[in-house]
Design a protein around this motif. Structure first.
Motif, PDB file in Angstrom:
ATOM      1  N   ARG A 123      18.591 -32.950  22.044  1.00  0.00           N
ATOM      2  CA  ARG A 123      18.949 -34.424  22.658  1.00  0.00           C
ATOM      3  C   ARG A 123      17.671 -35.021  22.524  1.00  0.00           C
ATOM      4  N   ASP A 124      17.787 -36.356  22.593  1.00  0.00           N
ATOM      5  CA  ASP A 124      16.552 -37.173  22.676  1.00  0.00           C
ATOM      6  C   ASP A 124      15.663 -37.114  23.589  1.00  0.00           C
ATOM      7  N   GLY A 125      14.275 -36.815  23.219  1.00  0.00           N
ATOM      8  CA  GLY A 125      13.152 -36.490  24.465  1.00  0.00           C
ATOM      9  C   GLY A 125      13.239 -35.104  24.696  1.00  0.00           C
ATOM     10  N   ASP A 126      13.817 -34.096  24.076  1.00  0.00           N
ATOM     11  CA  ASP A 126      13.663 -32.773  24.382  1.00  0.00           C
ATOM     12  C   ASP A 126      12.089 -32.251  23.810  1.00  0.00           C
ATOM     13  N   ARG A 127      11.765 -31.326  24.369  1.00  0.00           N
ATOM     14  CA  ARG A 127      10.739 -30.587  24.082  1.00  0.00           C
ATOM     15  C   ARG A 127      10.934 -29.141  23.821  1.00  0.00           C
ATOM     16  N   VAL A 128      10.834 -28.860  22.539  1.00  0.00           N
ATOM     17  CA  VAL A 128      10.963 -27.386  21.975  1.00  0.00           C
ATOM     18  C   VAL A 128       9.697 -26.690  22.222  1.00  0.00           C
ATOM     19  N   GLU A 129       9.645 -25.430  22.837  1.00  0.00           N
ATOM     20  CA  GLU A 129       8.607 -24.623  22.902  1.00  0.00           C
ATOM     21  C   GLU A 129       8.703 -23.230  22.434  1.00  0.00           C
ATOM     22  N   CYS A 130       7.766 -23.052  21.515  1.00  0.00           N
ATOM     23  CA  CYS A 130       7.935 -21.740  20.920  1.00  0.00           C
ATOM     24  C   CYS A 130       6.661 -20.918  21.332  1.00  0.00           C
ATOM     25  N   CYS A 131       6.973 -19.604  22.047  1.00  0.00           N
ATOM     26  CA  CYS A 131       6.161 -18.912  22.802  1.00  0.00           C
ATOM     27  C   CYS A 131       6.039 -17.476  22.193  1.00  0.00           C
ATOM     28  N   ARG A 132       4.825 -16.859  22.033  1.00  0.00           N
ATOM     29  CA  ARG A 132       4.793 -15.536  21.748  1.00  0.00           C
ATOM     30  C   ARG A 132       5.112 -14.571  22.757  1.00  0.00           C
ATOM     31  N   PRO A 133       5.223 -13.334  22.520  1.00  0.00           N
ATOM     32  CA  PRO A 133       5.728 -12.380  23.691  1.00  0.00           C
ATOM     33  C   PRO A 133       4.291 -11.876  24.200  1.00  0.00           C
ATOM     34  N   LEU A 134       4.678 -11.441  25.552  1.00  0.00           N
ATOM     35  CA  LEU A 134       3.401 -11.047  26.369  1.00  0.00           C
ATOM     36  C   LEU A 134       2.930  -9.693  25.965  1.00  0.00           C
ATOM     37  N   THR A 135       1.738  -9.374  25.656  1.00  0.00           N
ATOM     38  CA  THR A 135       1.290  -8.262  25.205  1.00  0.00           C
ATOM     39  C   THR A 135       0.932  -7.504  26.402  1.00  0.00           C
ATOM     40  N   VAL A 136       0.849  -7.822  27.461  1.00  0.00           N
ATOM     41  CA  VAL A 136       0.142  -7.101  28.598  1.00  0.00           C
ATOM     42  C   VAL A 136       0.945  -7.397  29.834  1.00  0.00           C
ATOM     43  N   ASP A 137       1.735  -6.572  30.563  1.00  0.00           N
ATOM     44  CA  ASP A 137       2.414  -6.913  31.771  1.00  0.00           C
ATOM     45  C   ASP A 137       1.577  -7.881  32.665  1.00  0.00           C
ATOM     46  N   PRO A 138       1.844  -8.913  33.329  1.00  0.00           N
ATOM     47  CA  PRO A 138       0.788  -9.643  34.218  1.00  0.00           C
ATOM     48  C   PRO A 138       0.392  -8.839  35.501  1.00  0.00           C
ATOM     49  N   LYS A 139       1.273  -8.059  35.759  1.00  0.00           N
ATOM     50  CA  LYS A 139       0.996  -7.300  37.185  1.00  0.00           C
ATOM     51  C   LYS A 139       0.103  -6.405  37.077  1.00  0.00           C
ATOM     52  N   LEU A 140       0.338  -5.694  35.806  1.00  0.00           N
ATOM     53  CA  LEU A 140      -0.620  -4.589  35.635  1.00  0.00           C
ATOM     54  C   LEU A 140      -2.061  -5.114  35.242  1.00  0.00           C
ATOM     55  N   ALA A 141      -1.999  -6.306  34.387  1.00  0.00           N
ATOM     56  CA  ALA A 141      -3.357  -6.877  34.268  1.00  0.00           C
ATOM     57  C   ALA A 141      -4.373  -7.206  35.536  1.00  0.00           C
ATOM     58  N   ARG A 142      -3.356  -7.924  36.483  1.00  0.00           N
ATOM     59  CA  ARG A 142      -3.881  -8.376  37.900  1.00  0.00           C
ATOM     60  C   ARG A 142      -4.407  -6.952  38.686  1.00  0.00           C
ATOM     61  N   ARG A 143      -3.739  -5.818  38.610  1.00  0.00           N
ATOM     62  CA  ARG A 143      -4.340  -4.622  39.214  1.00  0.00           C
ATOM     63  C   ARG A 143      -5.432  -4.015  38.642  1.00  0.00           C
ATOM     64  N   GLN A 144      -5.524  -4.321  37.230  1.00  0.00           N
ATOM     65  CA  GLN A 144      -6.889  -3.606  36.645  1.00  0.00           C
ATOM     66  C   GLN A 144      -7.999  -4.653  36.797  1.00  0.00           C
ATOM     67  N   ARG A 145      -7.872  -5.785  37.085  1.00  0.00           N
ATOM     68  CA  ARG A 145      -8.987  -6.870  37.293  1.00  0.00           C
ATOM     69  C   ARG A 145      -9.297  -6.475  38.500  1.00  0.00           C
ATOM     70  N   PHE A 146      -8.399  -6.205  39.550  1.00  0.00           N
ATOM     71  CA  PHE A 146      -8.966  -6.056  41.319  1.00  0.00           C
ATOM     72  C   PHE A 146      -9.513  -4.747  41.155  1.00  0.00           C
ATOM     73  N   ALA A 147      -9.072  -3.663  40.429  1.00  0.00           N
ATOM     74  CA  ALA A 147      -9.801  -2.421  40.449  1.00  0.00           C
ATOM     75  C   ALA A 147     -11.359  -2.483  39.873  1.00  0.00           C
ATOM     76  N   SER A 148     -11.397  -3.090  38.859  1.00  0.00           N
ATOM     77  CA  SER A 148     -12.734  -3.121  38.280  1.00  0.00           C
ATOM     78  C   SER A 148     -13.632  -4.137  39.258  1.00  0.00           C
ATOM     79  N   GLN A 149     -13.129  -5.180  40.032  1.00  0.00           N
ATOM     80  CA  GLN A 149     -13.962  -5.921  40.979  1.00  0.00           C
ATOM     81  C   GLN A 149     -14.156  -5.330  42.258  1.00  0.00           C
TER      82      GLN A 149
END
Length: 108
Positions: free
Chosen positions: A63-89
Motif C-alpha cells: 500500500r502507499d507509504g509502506d516500509r518494507v524491511e529485509c533482515c538477516r537472521p540472528l547469529t546468536v541468541d540474544p539471551k545467551l549473548a547477555r548471559r555471556q556478557r554478564f559472566a565476563s563482567q
C-alpha cells in the motif's frame, strides 16, 4: 501518477549496515517487486521480509507509504549473548548497585 505507490525499502545486508531506497511502484505491486527493484536477493531464505515490522510473504501486496524491511537472521541468541556478557563482567561490575559509595549500606 495517481496509480503509483510510494514505498521505502530498508535492508540490513551486513552487520552495522542499513541501506534504504525510496521507490515508486505501480499499484498492485508486491513485496517481491519492491525487493527486486533494489536488487536484493531474498530467494535463498537468507533474508526475511516484513512491512513495518510485521513478517510477510513475498506475494503480499503493498500500500502507499509502506516500509518494507529485509533482515538477516540472528547469529546468536540474544539471551545467551547477555548471559555471556554478564559472566565476563562479573556480578560486582554490573547491575543497579554496581557503583555504590564506599562505606554505604548494601542496596544504597
Amino acid at each position: 501518477m495517481a496509480d503509483m505507490l510510494r514505498v521505502t525499502v530498508a535492508a540490513s545486508l551486513q552487520a552495522s549496515e542499513v541501506r534504504e531506497w525510496q521507490l515508486r511502484l505501480p499499484a498492485g505491486a508486491s513485496v517481491a517487486d519492491a525487493v527486486l527493484a533494489c536488487n536484493i536477493d531474498v530467494q535463498h531464505g537468507r533474508l526475511a521480509c516484513g512491512i513495518w515490522g510485521r513478517a510477510v510473504e513475498l506475494h503480499e501486496r503493498l500500500r502507499d507509504g509502506d516500509r518494507v524491511e529485509c533482515c538477516r537472521p540472528l547469529t546468536v541468541d540474544p539471551k545467551l549473548a547477555r548471559r555471556q556478557r554478564f559472566a565476563s563482567q562479573g556480578a560486582r561490575a554490573a547491575g543497579l548497585f554496581a557503583k555504590r559509595r564506599a562505606g554505604s549500606k548494601s542496596g544504597y
